[in-house]
Design a protein around this motif. Structure first.
Motif, short mmCIF file in Angstrom:
data_model
loop_
_atom_site.label_atom_id
_atom_site.label_comp_id
_atom_site.label_asym_id
_atom_site.label_seq_id
_atom_site.Cartn_x
_atom_site.Cartn_y
_atom_site.Cartn_z
N ASP A 5 0.83 -1.21 0.00
CA ASP A 5 0.00 0.00 0.00
C ASP A 5 0.86 1.26 0.00
N ALA A 12 1.92 6.71 -6.76
CA ALA A 12 0.74 7.28 -7.40
C ALA A 12 0.54 8.75 -7.03
N LEU A 37 -9.32 7.03 -7.07
CA LEU A 37 -9.07 6.02 -8.10
C LEU A 37 -8.53 4.73 -7.50
N LEU A 38 -7.60 4.86 -6.54
CA LEU A 38 -6.99 3.67 -5.96
C LEU A 38 -7.89 2.96 -4.95
N ILE A 42 -13.32 2.87 -6.85
CA ILE A 42 -13.08 2.55 -8.27
C ILE A 42 -12.25 1.27 -8.42
N LEU A 43 -10.93 1.34 -8.24
CA LEU A 43 -10.06 0.19 -8.50
C LEU A 43 -9.98 -0.79 -7.34
N GLY A 44 -10.08 -0.31 -6.13
CA GLY A 44 -10.01 -1.18 -4.96
C GLY A 44 -8.62 -1.69 -4.64
N LEU A 45 -7.58 -1.00 -5.13
CA LEU A 45 -6.21 -1.45 -4.84
C LEU A 45 -5.81 -1.16 -3.39
N GLN A 47 -7.26 -0.27 0.51
CA GLN A 47 -8.41 -0.30 1.42
C GLN A 47 -8.12 0.56 2.65
#
Length: 387
Positions: A5, A12, A37-38, A42-45, A47
């Motif tokens: 993370d 990013a 976005l992360l 949206i992307l769920g990269l 949490q």
């Protein structure tokens, strides 16, 4: 995994900030948007986790500490009256119109007052970064904004305590006010006597980086004391920064704390705000979100601007100050959590207001860029005409 993370967030946020600058927007806007976005929206990269929130909290504390270190204390004294006007007007307008909106939404009286109070909160952590990027942090406007935020925070917290006592909460209003007064008295006394002494004593220790370590110890101690007294931790960090700026260690501390903060903690803070965005259930309350967002933006923007205008600023500068006060940030989210626990805020309204708070946070750097640009152009035009 936290390590993954951190790598993703740092990469990013730096790339997004750079892209935002290329598009002639504040870097902080790109960092906020990349978080959305992360994140789960949206992307769920990435949490939202407790550890991420704790790192984020350190980021905002350090950001306000740096703001204190870079505050021109002489200018701060000169803008005290202006800060009072801006802070007071920035509470009155959102409180009154927020209460009116609550009544129109058929909310009980106390619930409507709570809505007004929540909309009265201000968090200038986003504004501080935008001011730094535009080179305006030490300007008369920048100093006024920082002072007004402290006044705003104290007024809202005292009003919240009063409301909680009326709503049947176990709150002693006199004790709450006493704790606030005691905090500022102790903070000023410690800043005057303890801070210079501690900096000198700890700087002599025969270990590495004693000066910056001493400064961080004081920063976190003041932040804890503020939070314990019911004042936002960022106010304590800001006060610590001001008093350290009066010592001979100011430049060394500023340089090294900025390196630590902007390399790691501050990007995590900005990106985590975006990660918190949750679009679930948004469509069912879209109209209400839009209306409350417009109300939240307009009441702070014009309310604070009117206060600045009364204090003697021209309209361009007044609107720039108002724009910086728009963000509700983590202060409003804390108040919203208190409201939900006490039953003054329904789960549905909690969802709506979290999104409204995030919207005000996103638009703040854009508004500041607009109004401070106009102010700079007006100032440049005046110089040209005099020539």
């Amino acid at each position: 995994m936290l390590i993954f993370d951190m790598a993703v967030i740092l990469l990013a946020s730096k790339l997004a900030g750079d892209l935002s600058v290329k598009l002639r927007q504040p870097a902080v806007l790109g960092k906020l948007l990349i978080g959305i976005l992360l994140g789960p929206a949206i992307l769920g990269l990435i949490q939202e986790t407790d550890i991420l929130n704790e790192i984020s909290q350190i980021g905002v504390i350090l950001l306000m500490f740096i703001a204190g270190l870079e505050t021109d204390t002489e200018e701060f004294k000169r803008t005290g009256k202006a800060s009072a006007y801006v802070g007071l007007a920035g509470v009155i307008f959102p409180l009154a119109l927020g209460y009116g909106a609550g009544i129109l939404l058929n909310m009980p009286t106390l619930h409507a007052v709570f809505l007004g109070l929540l909309l009265s909160a201000t968090s200038v952590s986003i504004s501080v970064q935008s001011l730094k990027e535009m080179g305006q942090l030490k300007s008369r406007e920048g100093t006024t904004i920082l002072g007004a935020a402290v006044i705003d925070d104290v007024l809202v917290i005292i009003a919240l305590a009063f409301l909680m006592s009326l709503s049947g909460g176990d709150v002693n209003l006199g004790l709450v006010i006493l704790k606030k007064v005691a905090f500022f008295a102790i903070a000023i006394l410690c800043g005057w006597k303890l801070v210079p002494w501690m900096m000198r004593r700890l700087a002599k220790l025969r270990v590495s980086e004693t000066v910056v370590s001493a400064a961080l110890i004081l920063c976190f101690a003041f932040a804890y004391l503020a939070e314990y007294a019911g004042v936002a931790a960022i106010i304590g960090a800001y006060i610590a920064g001001i008093f350290i700026s009066l010592t001979g260690y100011r430049h060394e501390v500023t340089e090294k704390v900025e390196t630590i903060s902007y390399a790691f903690f501050v990007p995590v803070f900005f990106t985590t705000i975006g990660v918190k965005v949750d679009f679930s259930g948004m469509s069912a309350h879209l109209g209400l979100i839009v209306l409350l967002s417009l109300l939240a933006i307009a009441t702070k923007l014009f309310g604070s601007a009117i206060g600045a205008r009364v204090a003697g600023f021209n309209w361009r500068s007044a609107m720039a100050i108002g724009a910086a006060m728009v963000s509700r940030g983590e202060v409003a989210l804390i108040i919203a959590g208190i409201g939900q626990e006490s039953g003054l805020l329904s789960p549905e309204m909690m969802t709506v207001l979290v999104i409204v708070v995030l919207i005000t946070t996103m638009v703040t750097p854009v508004l500041m860029k607009l109004f401070f640009k106009e102010r700079s152009e007006e100032k440049l035009q005046g110089v040209t005409e005099r020539k």
